[in-house]
Design an enzyme around this catalytic site. Sequence first.
Site, short mmCIF file in Angstrom:
data_model
loop_
_atom_site.label_atom_id
_atom_site.label_comp_id
_atom_site.label_asym_id
_atom_site.label_seq_id
_atom_site.Cartn_x
_atom_site.Cartn_y
_atom_site.Cartn_z
N HIS A 175 0.82 -1.21 0.00
CA HIS A 175 0.00 0.00 0.00
C HIS A 175 0.86 1.26 0.00
O HIS A 175 0.49 2.28 -0.59
CB HIS A 175 -0.94 -0.02 1.20
N ARG A 204 -10.56 1.35 -16.71
CA ARG A 204 -10.60 -0.08 -16.38
C ARG A 204 -11.12 -0.26 -14.95
O ARG A 204 -10.36 -0.27 -14.00
CB ARG A 204 -9.21 -0.69 -16.49
N ARG A 239 -15.43 1.38 -18.71
CA ARG A 239 -15.66 -0.03 -19.05
C ARG A 239 -16.10 -0.76 -17.80
O ARG A 239 -15.43 -0.71 -16.77
CB ARG A 239 -14.37 -0.67 -19.59
N GLU A 252 -13.45 -6.81 -29.29
CA GLU A 252 -12.24 -7.60 -29.08
C GLU A 252 -12.43 -9.07 -29.44
O GLU A 252 -11.46 -9.81 -29.56
CB GLU A 252 -11.80 -7.48 -27.62
N ASN A 301 -5.25 -5.50 -27.95
CA ASN A 301 -4.49 -6.63 -27.39
C ASN A 301 -5.26 -7.93 -27.52
O ASN A 301 -4.75 -8.93 -28.05
CB ASN A 301 -4.17 -6.36 -25.91
N ASP A 302 -6.50 -7.93 -27.02
CA ASP A 302 -7.29 -9.17 -27.07
C ASP A 302 -7.70 -9.52 -28.49
O ASP A 302 -7.72 -10.69 -28.87
CB ASP A 302 -8.53 -9.04 -26.18
N CYS A 319 -8.43 1.28 -28.00
CA CYS A 319 -7.74 1.41 -26.72
C CYS A 319 -6.70 0.29 -26.62
O CYS A 319 -6.86 -0.79 -27.17
CB CYS A 319 -8.72 1.34 -25.55
#
Length: 835
Positions: free
Chosen positions: A303, A410, A446, A545, A568-569, A616
Amino acid sequence: MAQSFSFTCELPNGVHARPASHVETICNTFTSTIEWKNSRTGEIGNAKSVLSLIGTDTLHGDECTIVIRGADEDAAFERLNLFIKNEFPECDEPLETGGEDDGEFPALPRNLTNLNPEMVRGRTVSSGQGRGKLVQVGGIDFEAFSALPNARSADEEQTALNQGLERLRHALELQKQSDKGTATAVIEAHLSILRDEEFSARLLQELDKGKTSAESIIATAQHFCAQMQKSASVYLRERELDIRDVCFQLLQLVYEDHQFQTDNGLTEPSICLADDLTPSQFLELDKNLLRGLVLTHGGTTSHTVILARSFNIPTLVGIEASSLAPYAGSEVFIDADLGLVATRITNELERYYQEEQRVADTLAARYAAYREKPGATVDDIKLEVAANIAHSIEAEAAFNKGAEGIGLFRTEMLYMDRTTEPDEDELYNIFCQALEAANDKPIIVRTMDIGGDKPVDYLKIPAENNPFLGYRAIRIYEEYLDLFKTQLRSILRASAHGKLKIMIPMISSLEEILWTKDVLAEVRQELRKEQIPFDESIQLGIMLEVPSIAFIIDQCCEEVDFFSIGSNDLTQYLMAVDRDNAKVTKNYNSLNPAFLRALDHIVREVHRHGKWIGLCGELGAKGSVLPLLVGLGLDEISMSAPSIPVTKERLAKLDSRECRQLLNKAMACRTSLEVEHLCAQFRMTQSDAPLISTECIVLDADLRSKEEVIKTLADNLYLAGRCRYPNKLADDLWAREDVFSTGLGFGFAIPHTKSEHIEQSTISVAKLAQPIVWGEDEAEFVIMLTLNKHAAGDQHMKIFSKLARKIMHADFRQRLQDSTSSEEIETLLQAVIDQ
């Protein structure tokens, strides 16, 4: 009669906090007492307490027994037996193994190592550089509290402790509600400790022994800290800090008239050194004077480290305090980009970092010109450049970098690394904070992409063999409907305060879109009935995606307002490649012609139906790929905030028509390698930079060593956009110098290399104010030749030979040395090259 069963712990990392929380949650659904016995250690723990379970120090291969006694022991036995057999082995995940270093550090630049700096290496957890006095801080040593308050009656001690616990609980709850940043996760962790029944039981147990409240709190802290220290796990050591923090705060609240304090006040720019530093202690440090942080222990889950990153404090971990203690009170330099603390700031080292600062200041000034400008090409085609964030604390920094919006918030990160899900108000406050920073710019939220490679322990989603294709994102929403609705409610409520958009991840069919719209309609209606305002026209979009969506775009356009390509996906799904599998990494390539054709089809179809589409993912931040993205005609690209200024600058130099022509050629290529070469050629022709340019010539330079010359000229190439990795280019130049010195005599040197790190072949010049040592000679006029490895052929030797022959002539040397402007030098050298 008690029920019991035995088993072998199959968890690779043993029972640390995360699997313990699974066990605790199940056990707390029963009234029976449930014990966990570790045969190896002989420790017995309360299975309803994470702290107690961790205290059994259960490791992989340990024989354990669970004993259940109580009215519902049969039901508990059946549930736990099934859990241990079927679910428990799957609820582990790899932990970080080191706050301590394993001996491997990234290589340092030759321009730095040649200076033989006195330094200590550490592991970077928050990048940046800083200079200040080394100050030892932190460390709550309960044994050092010798003069404890006098004892009171047993009832008074009990009352004082109870009141202290309640006040601390209330104070943390208030902080949690008012805090708008990363500290929320810290507060939640501290509240979970206060809620732990074993923690409360230990406090009362110590009090029943006749101890004072102070003695009981200290004994409780020492008990649990000792348990945490039994394990080598960095994760558990970080939780030990939370135990200390909570107990110290409790001491302060129970004894208002007795000062339990640590002196962490800063009076000048400082680099703080600590064996450990609790989150509360970090927050007390003056951030205006804190230039860097060096911790013995810590990892990305700490933390304190999370807070340091949120304040942009350069931070290193894995450095024993004893190795730096002799330098306390001295001025040091922390370079968290390279992972080092320089313990002696020599004149040479100071000049090295002055050059680093020059580059940083030049870039900052240059990028500032684009901060308020919209992203646009040279022919004025707009392309919105937005940021990706995982928490509202990042929003302000993103907009300060010039983000035109948030292209991807995200939200799953808000659910991870905690013991319970965030409630509606917490989420609402987080989204409102982001909107406050946005100042009416759009934010695409999202919804939670939980599951798969983003586990959330308290949801108990079983581990899967192929998580990327499994139970995640939209696919879990029906089972966790209340969780989904809570998130939708918080987004809708926050939409009354700014431009929020909702985006659903992992959509693969129209059915999923229709189901989502039905749920959203229900939530809207609930809010209307409760007379809670929200944006009635809030937009709904989907992540594109999953390849199946590419074939039903026309149908999707009838139901949603916008699309965002998850590059990416989409790459890994289209190419059937696990991007985390090293054996097939070569097949994961977003420059594959098939992927480019898919993107072109998607963007054309979406625009044909009059809808908006963005992309994105970090693909948008790659300068080599940007021309292709411009050619696609996207409406927006989003990326991490630090990449925004340079992307806007690159974008302003591109012509959209030329980019479209490049994309057409790329889609006609047969291999990814062909596309890479095509893009490299495009970059070189785009800049159309001459071999010699005044921006790469410095006159009367106060450069005092070969290292300073090579670094400055390589940095200038980087600033001129001719080189992306100046340190690597400099290393290539040094590799040539290692063979033999490039000094020619007569006060001249011609360092040279063919390198993949130079994008535009260049002749750089440094006319020095004073001669410097160059090999066995001296040099005061340096001509540096850096040619692109793939385009140079034998060009570098031809140019080198021409220059070397010409320098043999005294009159030519004299004309160069007598030059008073960069233009004169450019003209003289160009004449030689043209011969």
